[in-house]
Design an enzyme around this catalytic site. Structure first.
Site, PDB file in Angstrom:
ATOM      1  N   ASP A   1     -21.377  52.432   4.412  1.00 34.40           N
ATOM      2  CA  ASP A   1     -20.568  52.937   4.567  1.00 34.40           C
ATOM      3  C   ASP A   1     -22.148  54.386   5.431  1.00 34.40           C
ATOM      4  O   ASP A   1     -21.890  55.743   5.930  1.00 34.40           O
ATOM      5  CB  ASP A   1     -20.604  54.590   3.068  1.00 34.40           C
ATOM      6  CG  ASP A   1     -19.147  54.041   2.396  1.00 34.40           C
ATOM      7  OD1 ASP A   1     -19.145  52.449   3.085  1.00 34.40           O
ATOM      8  OD2 ASP A   1     -18.861  54.411   1.437  1.00 34.40           O
TER       9      ASP A   1
ATOM     10  N   LYS B   1     -12.360  50.810   2.289  1.00 33.74           N
ATOM     11  CA  LYS B   1     -12.009  51.194   1.441  1.00 33.74           C
ATOM     12  C   LYS B   1     -11.671  52.776   1.052  1.00 33.74           C
ATOM     13  O   LYS B   1     -12.063  53.253   2.484  1.00 33.74           O
ATOM     14  CB  LYS B   1     -13.844  50.594   0.548  1.00 33.74           C
ATOM     15  CG  LYS B   1     -15.154  51.847   0.390  1.00 33.74           C
ATOM     16  CD  LYS B   1     -15.833  51.090  -0.403  1.00 33.74           C
ATOM     17  CE  LYS B   1     -17.877  52.334   0.043  1.00 33.74           C
ATOM     18  NZ  LYS B   1     -17.260  52.662   0.136  1.00 33.74           N
TER      19      LYS B   1
ATOM     20  N   CYS C   1     -20.822  56.920  -3.522  1.00 30.79           N
ATOM     21  CA  CYS C   1     -20.567  55.802  -3.503  1.00 30.79           C
ATOM     22  C   CYS C   1     -22.206  55.234  -3.468  1.00 30.79           C
ATOM     23  O   CYS C   1     -22.247  53.938  -4.225  1.00 30.79           O
ATOM     24  CB  CYS C   1     -20.495  55.236  -1.647  1.00 30.79           C
ATOM     25  SG  CYS C   1     -18.604  56.203  -1.439  1.00 30.79           S
TER      26      CYS C   1
END
Length: 242
Positions: free
Chosen positions: A63, A123, A156
């Site tokens: 990310d 996601k 995450c």
């Protein structure tokens, strides 16, 4: 000192020592459980000592997206370190996997990571281990070691680490290639993940461990990635507390 005070004093010392031992050894991969016959306390349940190998490893890039740029602590340096690891993975034949958190709102992966040509898995979960990523891991032969970079550490990175550890995969979090908006969240997350059994490492340590020897056929190419030392990303305060 009276006997009562002595008992209270030694009770406090014992509690402190026990707490220190648990915090230290749990982070080193120890677990507390009922002992069987002939077992000794402090049994290490980790599958190994954390030696990285190019065989059975995967590089996870989490990310690193455009909208995070102005808000993530040390964003530029974090991405720079992750980019070096991505270059190394290509040199050494280690497969990389890239994810993006809600790219419609948070934008694409930043170009300086150098991930062009890689499929970024979109996601919404706070883990990289989506169905698509798990399929890719399966196609890679279920790697035994994961080298983990990206953001955010308490979100995450943490959720991905927990999922990987539950699957029996050894996790190496590259501390100078992960970050958060808050340095407090970043450092406490690293401490928490260390307690759970993840290995904390650095960009240069990963590069050197993967080649092992100056006679490695790819060493010269890896050495070029270390021409400049990794920048300080604010980790000294964390390690001074260990």
């Amino acid at each position: 000192m009276s006997r009562t005070n002595q008992r209270q004093y030694y009770t406090r010392v014992f509690r402190y020592a026990s707490s220190y031992w648990l915090n230290t050894n749990m982070g080193a991969g120890f677990t507390v459980r009922k002992l069987g016959n002939g077992e000794r306390s402090g049994h290490n349940t980790m599958s190994g000592i954390g030696r990285l190998s190019t065989n059975g490893s995967v590089l996870l890039l989490c990310d690193m997206q455009e909208k995070f740029r102005p808000n993530i602590f040390q964003f530029t340096n974090i991405v720079s370190n992750a980019a070096r690891l991505l270059q190394a993975s290509r040199i050494l034949g280690i497969p990389p996997i890239v994810t993006e958190q809600y790219p419609k709102g948070l934008g694409p992966t930043v170009p300086e990571l150098g991930a062009e040509g890689l499929t970024a898995h979109a996601k919404t979960k706070f883990t990289m281990m989506t169905e698509e990523v798990e399929k890719e891991m399966l196609a890679l032969g279920n790697p035994k070691q994961a080298i983990l970079c990206g953001i955010e550490t308490q979100a995450c990175i943490a959720c991905t680490t927990f999922d990987l550890l539950e699957k029996g995969i050894e996790v190496h979090i590259v501390a100078d290639a992960v970050s958060s908006r808050s340095q407090t969240d970043r450092l406490f997350a690293l401490s928490r993940l260390r307690q759970s059994g993840a290995f904390l490492t650095t960009t240069e340590a990963v590069l050197l461990q993967l080649v092992q020897d100056a006679k490695h056929p790819k060493f010269r190419e890896i050495q070029k990635l270390m021409a400049q030392p990794s920048p300080d990303t604010g980790l000294l305060a964390f390690f001074s507390s260990l």
